[in-house]
Scaffold this motif. Structure first.
Motif, PDB file in Angstrom:
ATOM      1  N   LEU A   1      -9.311 146.346 -55.746  1.00 50.97           N
ATOM      2  CA  LEU A   1     -10.243 145.630 -56.213  1.00 50.97           C
ATOM      3  C   LEU A   1      -9.772 144.351 -57.089  1.00 50.97           C
ATOM      4  CD1 LEU A   1     -11.132 148.915 -56.175  1.00 50.97           C
ATOM      5  CD2 LEU A   1     -13.328 148.120 -56.503  1.00 50.97           C
ATOM      6  N   ASP A   2     -10.347 142.941 -56.590  1.00 47.56           N
ATOM      7  CA  ASP A   2     -10.021 141.847 -57.182  1.00 47.56           C
ATOM      8  C   ASP A   2     -11.428 141.404 -57.819  1.00 47.56           C
ATOM      9  OD1 ASP A   2      -7.401 141.495 -56.673  1.00 47.56           O
ATOM     10  OD2 ASP A   2      -8.100 141.308 -54.685  1.00 47.56           O
TER      11      ASP A   2
ATOM     12  N   VAL B   1      -9.437 161.403 -57.751  1.00 50.67           N
ATOM     13  CA  VAL B   1      -8.543 160.259 -58.168  1.00 50.67           C
ATOM     14  C   VAL B   1      -7.316 160.986 -58.285  1.00 50.67           C
ATOM     15  CG1 VAL B   1      -8.465 158.382 -59.803  1.00 50.67           C
ATOM     16  CG2 VAL B   1     -10.719 159.373 -59.035  1.00 50.67           C
ATOM     17  N   HIS B   2      -6.461 160.556 -57.532  1.00 51.38           N
ATOM     18  CA  HIS B   2      -4.776 160.687 -57.833  1.00 51.38           C
ATOM     19  C   HIS B   2      -4.283 159.731 -58.677  1.00 51.38           C
ATOM     20  CE1 HIS B   2      -4.614 164.022 -54.986  1.00 51.38           C
ATOM     21  NE2 HIS B   2      -5.389 163.322 -54.234  1.00 51.38           N
ATOM     22  N   GLY B   3      -4.651 158.530 -59.114  1.00 51.86           N
ATOM     23  CA  GLY B   3      -4.336 157.276 -59.653  1.00 51.86           C
ATOM     24  C   GLY B   3      -5.324 156.218 -59.869  1.00 51.86           C
ATOM     25  N   SER B   4      -5.286 155.597 -60.951  1.00 45.74           N
ATOM     26  CA  SER B   4      -6.197 154.586 -61.411  1.00 45.74           C
ATOM     27  C   SER B   4      -5.299 153.621 -61.957  1.00 45.74           C
ATOM     28  CB  SER B   4      -7.436 154.919 -61.928  1.00 45.74           C
ATOM     29  OG  SER B   4      -7.277 155.550 -62.983  1.00 45.74           O
ATOM     30  N   TYR B   5      -5.526 152.497 -61.794  1.00 47.74           N
ATOM     31  CA  TYR B   5      -4.143 151.248 -62.467  1.00 47.74           C
ATOM     32  C   TYR B   5      -5.190 150.154 -62.478  1.00 47.74           C
ATOM     33  CZ  TYR B   5      -1.265 155.011 -60.708  1.00 47.74           C
ATOM     34  OH  TYR B   5      -0.923 156.222 -60.502  1.00 47.74           O
ATOM     35  N   VAL B   6      -4.680 149.181 -63.651  1.00 45.79           N
ATOM     36  CA  VAL B   6      -4.957 147.898 -63.506  1.00 45.79           C
ATOM     37  C   VAL B   6      -3.958 147.100 -63.755  1.00 45.79           C
ATOM     38  CG1 VAL B   6      -5.439 147.970 -66.046  1.00 45.79           C
ATOM     39  CG2 VAL B   6      -6.609 146.564 -64.746  1.00 45.79           C
ATOM     40  N   THR B   7      -3.897 145.899 -63.326  1.00 48.49           N
ATOM     41  CA  THR B   7      -2.955 144.583 -63.520  1.00 48.49           C
ATOM     42  C   THR B   7      -3.797 143.503 -64.015  1.00 48.49           C
ATOM     43  OG1 THR B   7      -3.168 143.689 -61.316  1.00 48.49           O
ATOM     44  CG2 THR B   7      -1.349 145.185 -61.819  1.00 48.49           C
ATOM     45  N   PRO B   8      -3.968 143.673 -65.512  1.00 51.18           N
ATOM     46  CA  PRO B   8      -4.923 142.546 -66.282  1.00 51.18           C
ATOM     47  C   PRO B   8      -4.530 141.137 -66.002  1.00 51.18           C
ATOM     48  CG  PRO B   8      -3.882 144.305 -67.938  1.00 51.18           C
ATOM     49  CD  PRO B   8      -3.211 144.632 -66.589  1.00 51.18           C
TER      50      PRO B   8
ATOM     51  N   HIS C   1     -19.926 145.826 -56.552  1.00 45.71           N
ATOM     52  CA  HIS C   1     -20.729 144.584 -56.878  1.00 45.71           C
ATOM     53  C   HIS C   1     -20.176 143.444 -57.622  1.00 45.71           C
ATOM     54  CE1 HIS C   1     -25.091 146.461 -56.435  1.00 45.71           C
ATOM     55  NE2 HIS C   1     -24.194 146.842 -55.364  1.00 45.71           N
ATOM     56  N   ASP C   2     -19.204 143.922 -58.329  1.00 41.38           N
ATOM     57  CA  ASP C   2     -18.433 142.871 -59.349  1.00 41.38           C
ATOM     58  C   ASP C   2     -16.897 142.638 -58.901  1.00 41.38           C
ATOM     59  OD1 ASP C   2     -20.430 143.102 -61.049  1.00 41.38           O
ATOM     60  OD2 ASP C   2     -19.561 144.333 -62.533  1.00 41.38           O
ATOM     61  N   HIS C   3     -16.660 143.192 -57.502  1.00 33.63           N
ATOM     62  CA  HIS C   3     -15.256 142.831 -57.322  1.00 33.63           C
ATOM     63  C   HIS C   3     -15.182 142.740 -55.616  1.00 33.63           C
ATOM     64  CE1 HIS C   3     -14.664 145.245 -61.084  1.00 33.63           C
ATOM     65  NE2 HIS C   3     -13.627 144.707 -60.948  1.00 33.63           N
ATOM     66  N   ASP C   4     -14.203 142.040 -55.235  1.00 35.54           N
ATOM     67  CA  ASP C   4     -13.794 142.001 -54.024  1.00 35.54           C
ATOM     68  C   ASP C   4     -12.972 143.308 -53.609  1.00 35.54           C
ATOM     69  OD1 ASP C   4     -15.267 139.622 -53.202  1.00 35.54           O
ATOM     70  OD2 ASP C   4     -13.519 138.640 -53.748  1.00 35.54           O
ATOM     71  N   ALA C   5     -13.264 144.108 -52.660  1.00 38.00           N
ATOM     72  CA  ALA C   5     -12.336 145.202 -52.296  1.00 38.00           C
ATOM     73  C   ALA C   5     -11.762 145.245 -51.001  1.00 38.00           C
ATOM     74  CB  ALA C   5     -13.442 146.432 -52.547  1.00 38.00           C
ATOM     75  N   HIS C   6     -10.771 145.848 -51.145  1.00 40.75           N
ATOM     76  CA  HIS C   6     -10.183 146.436 -49.801  1.00 40.75           C
ATOM     77  C   HIS C   6      -9.721 147.749 -49.742  1.00 40.75           C
ATOM     78  CE1 HIS C   6      -7.473 145.961 -46.212  1.00 40.75           C
ATOM     79  NE2 HIS C   6      -6.496 146.724 -47.111  1.00 40.75           N
ATOM     80  N   VAL C   7     -10.430 148.659 -48.880  1.00 44.40           N
ATOM     81  CA  VAL C   7     -10.112 150.071 -48.961  1.00 44.40           C
ATOM     82  C   VAL C   7      -9.453 150.564 -47.533  1.00 44.40           C
ATOM     83  CG1 VAL C   7     -11.475 152.289 -49.292  1.00 44.40           C
ATOM     84  CG2 VAL C   7     -12.208 150.451 -50.496  1.00 44.40           C
ATOM     85  N   ALA C   8      -8.454 151.152 -47.836  1.00 45.42           N
ATOM     86  CA  ALA C   8      -7.696 151.557 -46.677  1.00 45.42           C
ATOM     87  C   ALA C   8      -7.165 153.011 -46.543  1.00 45.42           C
ATOM     88  CB  ALA C   8      -6.282 150.682 -46.343  1.00 45.42           C
ATOM     89  N   PRO C   9      -7.474 153.697 -45.267  1.00 49.59           N
ATOM     90  CA  PRO C   9      -6.874 154.921 -45.569  1.00 49.59           C
ATOM     91  C   PRO C   9      -5.357 154.761 -45.195  1.00 49.59           C
ATOM     92  CG  PRO C   9      -7.726 154.426 -43.373  1.00 49.59           C
ATOM     93  CD  PRO C   9      -8.179 153.283 -44.062  1.00 49.59           C
ATOM     94  N   VAL C  10      -4.518 155.740 -45.671  1.00 52.27           N
ATOM     95  CA  VAL C  10      -3.349 155.627 -45.715  1.00 52.27           C
ATOM     96  C   VAL C  10      -2.484 156.983 -45.321  1.00 52.27           C
ATOM     97  CG1 VAL C  10      -3.083 153.695 -47.371  1.00 52.27           C
ATOM     98  CG2 VAL C  10      -2.848 156.049 -48.231  1.00 52.27           C
ATOM     99  N   LEU C  11      -1.298 157.074 -44.833  1.00 50.71           N
ATOM    100  CA  LEU C  11      -0.621 158.211 -44.591  1.00 50.71           C
ATOM    101  C   LEU C  11       0.460 158.113 -45.428  1.00 50.71           C
ATOM    102  CD1 LEU C  11      -0.543 158.100 -40.698  1.00 50.71           C
ATOM    103  CD2 LEU C  11      -2.150 159.519 -42.111  1.00 50.71           C
ATOM    104  N   THR C  12       1.072 159.275 -45.749  1.00 52.71           N
ATOM    105  CA  THR C  12       2.466 159.223 -46.430  1.00 52.71           C
ATOM    106  C   THR C  12       3.601 159.235 -45.217  1.00 52.71           C
ATOM    107  OG1 THR C  12       2.981 161.830 -45.829  1.00 52.71           O
ATOM    108  CG2 THR C  12       1.936 161.316 -47.860  1.00 52.71           C
ATOM    109  N   PHE C  13       4.879 158.727 -45.630  1.00 56.43           N
ATOM    110  CA  PHE C  13       5.713 158.630 -44.631  1.00 56.43           C
ATOM    111  C   PHE C  13       5.788 159.816 -43.759  1.00 56.43           C
ATOM    112  CE2 PHE C  13       7.063 154.924 -46.962  1.00 56.43           C
ATOM    113  CZ  PHE C  13       7.131 154.041 -45.997  1.00 56.43           C
ATOM    114  N   GLY C  14       5.909 160.839 -44.356  1.00 54.72           N
ATOM    115  CA  GLY C  14       5.958 162.609 -43.591  1.00 54.72           C
ATOM    116  C   GLY C  14       4.910 162.382 -42.645  1.00 54.72           C
ATOM    117  N   GLU C  15       3.790 162.208 -42.824  1.00 56.01           N
ATOM    118  CA  GLU C  15       2.779 162.282 -41.891  1.00 56.01           C
ATOM    119  C   GLU C  15       2.918 161.600 -40.867  1.00 56.01           C
ATOM    120  OE1 GLU C  15      -0.974 163.584 -45.041  1.00 56.01           O
ATOM    121  OE2 GLU C  15      -0.518 161.640 -44.767  1.00 56.01           O
ATOM    122  N   ALA C  16       3.363 160.045 -41.374  1.00 61.32           N
ATOM    123  CA  ALA C  16       3.421 159.064 -40.130  1.00 61.32           C
ATOM    124  C   ALA C  16       4.642 159.529 -39.251  1.00 61.32           C
ATOM    125  CB  ALA C  16       3.872 157.747 -40.832  1.00 61.32           C
ATOM    126  N   GLU C  17       5.463 160.134 -39.924  1.00 64.12           N
ATOM    127  CA  GLU C  17       6.551 160.410 -39.085  1.00 64.12           C
ATOM    128  C   GLU C  17       6.446 161.640 -38.044  1.00 64.12           C
ATOM    129  OE1 GLU C  17      11.282 161.674 -39.616  1.00 64.12           O
ATOM    130  OE2 GLU C  17       9.958 162.567 -40.831  1.00 64.12           O
TER     131      GLU C  17
END
Length: 98
Positions: free
Chosen positions: A7-8, A42-49, A76-92
């Motif tokens: 989210l930007d 929530v596995h992780g939440s991070y910010v790059t100020p 409402h306050d951010h432009d968001a990009h939300v993507a489903p992801v796989l681990t490398f193991g799942e992709a393999e």
């Protein structure tokens, strides 16, 4: 299913600005409750100020659960990009099944 949400926001809309601090504190204080209500872990939440960007690593059964967790006010306050992801193991494993 795992999701990465990025989210930007603009410097003018930054949650660290005095006029937005109360909203930011309220959302952060209620984040765990909101996640539970939405069915999101929530596995992780991070910010790059310096970049005005938030990152979340989320687990949910549906995309709708993720959007329920994120907004409002985040969506409402951010432009968001939300993507489903796989681990490398799942992709393999997926590739090997083909």
């Amino acid at each position: 299913m795992l999701f990465i949400a990025t989210l930007d926001h603009t410097p003018d809309n930054c949650w660290a600005r005095p006029e937005n601090e109360e909203k930011a504190r309220e959302w952060i204080a209620g984040m765990d409750r909101t996640a539970e209500q939405a069915g999101v872990e929530v596995h992780g939440s991070y910010v790059t100020p310096n970049e005005h960007r938030f990152y979340f690593v989320l687990e949910a059964d549906t995309f709708e659960a993720v959007t329920a967790f994120l907004g409002p006010p985040l969506l409402h306050d951010h432009d968001a990009h939300v993507a489903p992801v796989l681990t490398f193991g799942e992709a393999e494993r997926t590739l090997l099944e083909e």
